[in-house]
Design a protein around this motif. Structure first.
Motif: not given
Ligand code: GDP
Ligand code: IMO
Ligand code: MG
Length: 449
Positions: A46-59, A224-238
């Motif tokens: 999982y990749v989670v965006k946790f803050n901000g909005g379309n002010n971000a710009g990632h190439t 997300l919490n259930q995914a972590l319970d299952r041992g999956e990896t969650v990446l939080f992208e600031g």
């Protein structure tokens, strides 16, 4: 045994669980977070965006293809990843769908995307208010991206916000819009001399997306919490970065969200006990877009050199980025307020060809030496860098894949930065491409060696 496993979503970790990993910007944004997230994408669920909005710009550059992402998490480019927009994000729904549609056209499948029912919506009047507020601030302006970010977060804190979940309860939605407009229309008409907005026009604009949104909007904290319970990896992208964080950044020249590691918890509904490592992304020099102090900013040819070689133009607004040398005071500060376990040093290749590379190790404020970030706004604005000068290198380093492939002076530069930044450097970017990176330590098991 199965009966000793904790129930799903309790936040209690089972044996063999994989980690929660946070990525944050360690400077003023545009450090290469998108690329770092994409590089780790093949190894996370999982990749989670946790803050901000379309002010971000990632190439993100994959082969000969270049993707510019704003609202969507960078994990969207990896087929097996479930991308998630967390509750801490503010969503401009029309931007969301234009980004989704553009990706579909290029053969990317965004159908796994999940959006928190508690994420706030950037209402059409938020964009208007962002721009008129900047105009009225005049010389005090922040230099925002004009995407309605500040007003949307202000409404959230003011308890006047509209959330994704509200779209599925039309009477409630209309009531909330009416409540918000009672205040906004006074402001727009009487203070800013703009036309009043009607409940119908806002409701219509938002409701047109309801059916498309329905399968995506859910309780993402539970997922997300259930995914972590299952041992999956969650990446939080600031999004944004430490120095743009509303609490820890160069206030008031900041964005309106929590871009530091703590924001990963509040912005996703995953507790801090489930986060195993915090990776700070830091450029081998410094850039900033918008207004506000920047001690190492260069106004001479060296600054233009960094801007040109590093292609330092904003992904979102196209504005030229202000450029300066590496600032270790800021790196140490970022390491502290985020509890960084690792740094990813990006764009080392941009420094190739310089004879000597200045690095800011401390500040001078009216004759006083500061090793730590001055907390007083005027002192930081007056801070001038105390430089140490490190020898440069002239060899092309873009093909380096092992630390030992780097010329000795480039290795020494990295080692010196690690020492003065108070955090180990676990990977080094040597070009924009997905494979143009040297990975020194296992980033997903940062503390497990
Ligand atoms: P983000 O907002 O932190 O995701 O960063 P941006 O995408 O706005 O800006 C970073 C820019 O640097 C992008 O154009 C990337 O393709 C590029 N980039 C990332 N890492 C490297 C690197 O190691 N070397 C070079 N030359 N470019 C890089
Ligand atoms: P990424 O995620 C660089 C800056 C704006 C402005 C200030 C407030 O690509 O690193 P806002 O529109 O958020 O209210 O503007 O923050 N800013 C960024 N600068 N990178 C970003 O995102 C930024 N997002 C906002 O330039 O100074
Ligand atoms: Mg950016």
């Amino acid at each position: 045994p199965a009966d000793t496993k904790p129930p799903a979503g309790t936040g209690v970790r089972g044996e063999g669980d994989m980690p929660g990993v946070v990525i944050v910007g360690a400077q003023w944004g545009d450090e290469g977070k998108g690329k770092a997230t994409d590089v780790l994408g093949s190894r996370v669920d999982y990749v989670v965006k946790f803050n901000g909005g379309n002010n971000a710009g990632h190439t993100v550059v994959i082969g000969d293809q270049k993707f510019a992402l704003h609202l969507l998490p960078s994990g969207i480019l990896t087929p097996d990843v479930t991308p998630v927009i967390g509750n801490g994000v503010v969503v401009d729904i029309s931007v969301l769908f234009s980004e989704i549609d553009a990706l579909i056209e290029r053969g990317v499948d965004p159908s796994k995307l999940l959006i928190s029912n508690a994420a706030h919506i950037i209402a059409p009047y938020a964009r208007t208010l962002d721009n008129v507020t900047e105009r009225f601030l005049g010389k005090r302006k922040i230099g925002t991206t004009g995407r309605g970010i500040g007003p949307a977060y202000a409404d959230k804190i003011n308890r006047l916000g509209i959330r994704m979940g509200d779209l599925f309860d039309e009477p409630l939605l209309r009531d909330k819009i009416e409540g918000a407009l009672e205040q906004k229309n006074h402001l727009l008409v009487k203070v800013y001399n703009r036309r009043a907005i009607t409940v119908d026009e806002v409701a219509e604009e938002l409701l047109q997306y309801r059916d498309r949104l329905e399968p995506m909007v859910t309780d993402t904290s539970l997922v997300l919490n259930q995914a972590l319970d299952r041992g999956e990896t969650v990446l939080f992208e600031g999004g944004q970065a430490t120095m743009l964080d509303v609490d820890h950044g160069t206030y008031p020249f900041v964005t309106s969200s929590s871009a530091t590691a703590g924001g990963a918890s509040t912005g996703s509904g995953v507790g801090p006990t489930r986060i195993d490592s915090v990776i700070g992304i830091v450029k081998a020099y410094t850039t900033r877009v918008g207004e506000g102090p920047m001690p190492t900013e260069l106004f001479d040819e060296s600054g233009q050199h960094l801007a040109q070689v590093g292609h330092e133009f904003g992904t979102t607004t196209g504005r030229p980025r202000r450029c300066g040398w590496y600032d270790a005071v800021i790196a140490r500060y970022a390491s502290r307020v985020n509890g960084l376990t690792d740094l990813v040093l990006t764009k080392l290749d941009v420094l190739t060809g310089l004879e000597e590379i200045p690095v800011c190790v401390a500040y001078d404020v009216d004759g006083t030496r500061y090793e730590e970030l001055p907390q007083d706004q005027a002192a930081f604005a007056a801070a001038t860098p105390v430089y140490e000068y490190l020898p440069g290198w002239s060899e092309d380093i873009s093909g380096a894949r092992e630390f030992s492939d780097l010329p000795q002076t480039a290795q020494d530069y990295v080692m010196a930065l690690e020492k003065i930044s108070n955090c180990r450097i676990s990977a080094i970017g040597v070009g924009p491409g997905r494979d143009e990176i040297i990975v020194n330590h296992d980033l997903l098991h940062a503390r497990g060696e």
